[in-house]
Enzyme design. Structure first.
Site, short mmCIF file in Angstrom:
data_model
loop_
_atom_site.label_atom_id
_atom_site.label_comp_id
_atom_site.label_asym_id
_atom_site.label_seq_id
_atom_site.Cartn_x
_atom_site.Cartn_y
_atom_site.Cartn_z
N ASP A 290 10.81 -2.04 -16.13
CA ASP A 290 9.37 -1.96 -15.90
C ASP A 290 8.85 -0.58 -16.26
O ASP A 290 8.14 0.07 -15.49
CB ASP A 290 9.05 -2.31 -14.43
CG ASP A 290 7.62 -2.80 -14.27
OD1 ASP A 290 6.93 -3.01 -15.29
OD2 ASP A 290 7.18 -2.96 -13.12
N LYS B 108 0.84 -1.19 0.00
CA LYS B 108 0.00 0.00 0.00
C LYS B 108 0.88 1.25 0.00
O LYS B 108 1.98 1.24 0.56
CB LYS B 108 -0.88 0.02 1.24
CG LYS B 108 -1.96 -1.06 1.23
CD LYS B 108 -2.82 -0.96 2.46
CE LYS B 108 -4.01 -1.91 2.34
NZ LYS B 108 -4.85 -1.88 3.55
#
Ligand SMILES: *[C@@H]1O[C@H](CO)[C@@H](O)[C@H](O)[C@H]1NC(C)=O
Ligand SMILES: *[C@@H]1O[C@H](CO)[C@@H](O)[C@H](O)[C@H]1NC(C)=O
Ligand SMILES: *[C@@H]1O[C@H](CO)[C@@H](O)[C@H](O)[C@H]1NC(C)=O
Ligand SMILES: *[C@@H]1O[C@H](CO)[C@@H](O)[C@H](O)[C@H]1NC(C)=O
Ligand SMILES: *[C@@H]1O[C@H](CO)[C@@H](O)[C@H](O)[C@H]1NC(C)=O
Ligand SMILES: *[C@@H]1O[C@H](CO)[C@@H](O)[C@H](O)[C@H]1NC(C)=O
Ligand SMILES: *[C@@H]1O[C@H](CO)[C@@H](O)[C@H](O)[C@H]1NC(C)=O
Ligand SMILES: *[C@@H]1O[C@H](CO)[C@@H](O)[C@H](O)[C@H]1NC(C)=O
Ligand SMILES: *[C@@H]1O[C@H](CO)[C@@H](O)[C@H](O)[C@H]1NC(C)=O
Ligand SMILES: *[C@@H]1O[C@H](CO)[C@@H](O)[C@H](O)[C@H]1NC(C)=O
Ligand SMILES: *[C@@H]1O[C@H](CO)[C@@H](O)[C@H](O)[C@H]1NC(C)=O
Length: 825
Positions: free
Chosen positions: A611, A500
């Site tokens: 990425d 998170k």
């Protein structure tokens, strides 16, 4: 220094009986205490404020107007009776005061804008000057009773105080003090240095007291001070009270052993302190920070008061002192117990209406991290216009390098043989400011790093995760909890595969994004480690910055700089974020290409991000792009090799097909992914969109097909249609297609991509008007409303002007950086 010891000597000879631990009563040679508008003398403690009488003073004013407040309307405060009456000046009025003594004098003006049946004093508006110094300009008193305190070095026999009402208004005053000060109180010719070796001299300057603070969460009233000063409690200025402890040991203070007198600071100030709360977190590095609202465009004279009153007396006490995040003192040695000590520093508040003061643990080895502050005084220094009013601020944008110039005054107590201090000005840091832009953390962290105590080796499991050299970034879990309001759901700004992400603020006000990994997946630990290693290695304006990490209690927490505008992806589709215009899109592409270019070429071994995707490109408050998420980055091939072999990792839809088949990773894999992002930016839709008809699900396949058939219109995001010039679009499309070549060898290096993107931006031209207006305004509004300067007391108006100021600064900085970059590439 000689003068001070002489003064002390005189005091001792003349008033030997006073040297017991009782108050040294100071009797000023010049003393004018006037209760304005009053017909009777008023006693405040043991001081008498004389009735205001036109006869006895030589005030020249058009009309004698006295006013009484209605009873019971004055809030309880020191000298409450003084605010009961006021004198009104309906035209320019002058008070001359004859001076017996030369040197520093205080002028204290008492204001309380009461309302009675005749007049509402809040409607007043006026200027006040003393000699040739502007003290207040178009001042409109409001709110509670206040005392404004100024100090002037009197060289003339007469001090003239002038009240000038603004047009169609009037001036008033409730009470007035003019008193001469002990010579030792404010330094004049102490040896001063700034970063360029200039001497900074206060002899001639007027000073205004902005803050006078007693640390230890206790207010010291004027009656407890030999000079009738009010020392306000520090609690409201503390950035985070969770990281400090208040201490009080007034009996420890012993003036006779040092050269600091009670006039510098009374027992109640030196006898209480705020200290770092290091008991529960031994070995950790925490700063305690206090924030003050000031007017930018002025120098500030700051006095730190220290006295080691810790009980039990520690073996030794060393700590660092920071002013505006620069060293004011490094490894201050406060090992001697009970001896008051003070230190004077001058700094400039150039562009931000805030001044920060911090104490932090020192890097002297074998000491427990600790630190203490007993008192603090901040005085605004009159500027070259001889003014102290904010409206006369001198803007200093051109000299951005002087942002937080720190001059260190060698405090007059320095010579004391009892207290030996190590005072180091970080010249190197200041001189290398340019380089520092990219290195600020790495340089400063060396202090934190060397300060990490040896006992940290006990955390052997954790130490093995992160290499020793990165330890300076380590944060205690408690500090992360404070920053994120204990991981409150209201702070949550994102959830991803890793964990998170919370929004938070550090004790110094810095906004941060805190990524908290889900507990202990093997994968997670590796990525956590890689990310910290990578991020701490590199500093670039287009790579998101690492602020710290926390591995305590098996946590995997990474703290990044906060990016106001979230991900690029959210600005393209699938959220209610405003859509970007073409120019912004180009600039974002260029920014992220710069970031990648730096990764690929910035060091002798290329870093491959692996990425690259729109969700990993973040936008700051000015929509500047920064590449994020280095969890699976890899150090590229050695010089003599062309690739590294590795298991395939990355994000579906962005993966280089060649890498997929050969498992050979090169920097061209990033170029492919970047090409995908470009198409995404052009089309404003997800890379894989199952809701589309079958041949359109994969955006890249579909785009290549359309382009080869010459059709592009179907693809381009309707939000940018009409804004983008065809030439610019064409250049962009061609570049994207080259990036998407099947074979890595046929793809351009990222530097070429960058160059082509800049060409596309040039082709778009500098026309700002066409259809961009709306979204430009939209963003400038967001910027203003979100500009954060962490001062609770800054009102909305000030916030707006600061926001503007700041955005100007950023733009100027961009320009500089851009020109440097362009020559590099
Ligand atoms: C001030 O002067 C006036 C006339 O000059 C006189 O009547 C009055 O008593 C004086 N007041 C004081 C307080 O001296
Ligand atoms: C103010 O009030 C005091 C006492 O109530 C009174 O003696 C004095 O005359 C008043 N002054 C003015 C200017 O009204
Ligand atoms: C001040 O007030 C007096 C009387 O009310 C008046 O005569 C005078 O003109 C005023 N002066 C100014 C500058 O307004
Ligand atoms: C006095 O003036 C201020 C400012 O103009 C205003 O905000 C306030 O309401 C007024 N007070 C009264 C009692 O009229
Ligand atoms: C104030 O300024 C005037 C003219 O600008 C000058 O003549 C005078 O000497 C100055 N006074 C002081 C005290 O600096
Ligand atoms: C006040 O000014 C005089 C003359 O400029 C100077 O000699 C003296 O040191 C100054 N005093 C202070 C306290 O600044
Ligand atoms: C600081 O003092 C105030 C008033 O005395 C008190 O309410 C507050 O709880 C104190 N703060 C702390 C952290 O002790
Ligand atoms: C101020 O002085 C009084 C009397 O000496 C004492 O009782 C009180 O504790 C002092 N207050 C502070 C805040 O030091
Ligand atoms: C204060 O310090 C002096 C010398 O440093 C010492 O002689 C004296 O006893 C101390 N006083 C107290 C009350 O501790
Ligand atoms: C304390 O603040 C200084 C100045 O901003 C900074 O360089 C240092 O890293 C901070 N130390 C800690 C432990 O946060
Ligand atoms: C720090 O101060 C103590 C007490 O005065 C002294 O013994 C010690 O040597 C000092 N340390 C340094 C590094 O000067």
């Amino acid at each position: 220094m000689m003068r001070i010891s002489t003064y002390q000597f005189l005091i001792r000879v003349l008033l030997p009986f006073c040297l017991v631990l009782t108050s040294l009563e100071f009797d000023p040679e010049d003393k004018y205490l006037i209760d304005c508008g009053s017909l009777d003398d008023t006693s405040v403690g043991d001081r008498v404020f004389l009735a205001d009488s036109l006869n006895s003073s030589t005030l020249s004013t058009p009309e004698k107007i006295f006013l009484n407040a209605s009873s019971n309307s004055i809030p309880s405060t020191y000298g409450k009776a003084l605010y009961q009456t006021a004198r009104i000046y309906n035209g320019t009025s002058r008070y001359p005061f004859t001076m017996k003594k030369k040197g520093r004098h205080w002028i204290r003006l008492y204001f309380f804008p009461f309302v009675n049946q005749y007049l509402n004093l809040s409607t007043s508006k006026f200027s006040v000057s003393a000699q040739n110094f502007t003290l207040l300009k178009d001042f409109q008193p409001s709110g509670a009773p206040t005392v404004k305190e100024y100090s002037l070095n009197m060289t003339d026999d007469i001090l003239v105080l002038t009240f000038t009402p603004s047009t169609n208004s009037f001036a008033f005053l409730n009470a007035l003090e003019v008193i001469s000060l002990p010579n030792e109180l404010i330094p004049s010719g102490a040896k001063t240095v700034d970063s360029n070796g200039e001497n900074r001299n206060l002899e001639r300057q007027a000073l205004e007291t902005v803050a006078r603070i007693n640390m230890g969460n206790e207010t010291v009233p004027p009656q407890n001070d030999t000079l009738w000063r009010l020392w306000t409690s520090d609690s409201t200025y503390l950035a985070s009270s969770a990281l400090v402890v208040f201490v009080s040991n007034i009996g420890f203070v012993n003036y006779s052993s040092g050269r600091v007198s009670e006039n510098i600071g009374p027992f109640s100030v030196y006898g209480t302190a705020t200290k770092l709360n290091t008991v529960s977190d031994e070995g950790y590095m925490i700063n305690a920070t206090w924030l003050f609202h000031v007017d930018h465009g002025f120098d500030y004279f700051v006095r730190f008061h220290f006295c080691n009153i810790l009980n039990p007396v520690p073996d030794n006490l060393y700590f660092n002192v920071f002013l505006n995040y620069e060293f004011a003192a490094k490894d201050l040695n406060l090992s001697t117990s009970g001896v008051p000590y003070y230190m004077d520093v001058v700094t400039r508040a150039d562009s931000v209406d805030q001044l920060s003061v911090s104490i932090g643990p020192s890097s002297v080895l074998n000491t427990l991290p600790n630190g203490i502050l007993n008192g603090l005084e901040i005085m605004k220094v009159s500027n070259s216009k001889d003014s102290l009013d904010a409206s006369d601020a001198e803007s200093q944008f051109k000299t951005t390098t002087s942002k937080s110039k720190v001059w260190v005054y060698v405090g007059s107590a320095l010579g004391s043989s009892v207290i030996v201090i190590v005072l180091v000005l970080v010249f190197a840091l200041l001189c290398r400011r340019r380089r520092r832009k990219h290195m600020v953390h790495s340089t400063l962290d060396q202090y934190a790093m060397t300060g990490v105590s040896t006992e940290e080796k006990e955390h052997s499991i954790e130490s093995s995760i992160i290499s020793q050299s990165k330890r300076g970034y380590r944060f205690p879990f408690a500090a992360v909890q404070v920053a994120t309001d204990n991981f409150s759901e209201s702070q949550l700004i994102g959830v991803g595969g890793f964990g998170k992400v919370y929004k938070g603020a550090l004790s110094d006000g810095t906004k941060v994004a805190v990524k908290r990994g889900f507990p202990q997946s093997r994968q997670g630990v590796a990525e956590f480690k890689t990310e910290i290693e990578m991020l701490s290695q590199f500093r670039h304006r287009h790579l998101v910055s690492l602020i710290g990490y926390c591995d305590e209690r098996n946590e995997m927490i990474i703290i990044y700089e906060y990016m106001e505008n979230g991900t690029l992806k959210d600005h393209l589709y699938g959220s209610d974020q405003p859509k970007l215009n073409w120019r912004h899109r180009l600039q974002i592409c260029i920014g992220s290409a710069r970031g990648l270019h730096y990764l690929h070429t910035g060091s002798n071994k290329a870093i491959i991000h692996r990425d690259v995707k729109s969700a990993n490109i973040l936008l700051d408050e000015n929509l500047m792009a920064k590449v994020a998420d280095f969890g699976i980055s890899k150090t590229g091939p050695e010089f003599d090799q062309t690739h590294v072999s590795t298991a395939v990792k990355g994000s579906f839809g962005y993966l280089d097909p060649e890498y997929l088949t050969t498992q050979q990773l090169t920097d061209k894999s990033d170029v492919y992914s970047f090409g995908v992002v470009m198409i995404e930016i052009l089309c404003g839709r997800p890379v894989i969109d199952p809701s589309q008809p079958r041949e359109r699900v994969n955006l890249v396949e579909w785009a290549i097909k359309c382009f080869s058939m010459g059709g592009m219109e179907k693809l381009v995001d309707p939000h940018i249609e009409g804004q983008a010039k065809p030439e610019s679009l064409m250049k962009f499309k061609e570049t994207a297609l080259k990036c998407l070549a099947d074979l890595g060898a046929n793809r351009p290096p990222i530097g070429d991509v960058l160059w082509n993107l800049e060409a596309a931006l040039q082709l778009q031209g500098s026309d700002q008007r066409e259809g961009n207006e709306q979204s430009t305004n939209l963003y400038s509004e967001t910027r203003v409303s979100t500009a954060q300067f962490s001062m609770g007391s800054v009102d909305d108006l000030a916030g707006v002007s600061m926001g503007r100021v700041f955005s100007q600064m950023v733009r100027a900085e961009n320009a500089v950086d851009q020109s440097q970059k362009d020559t590099n590439i």
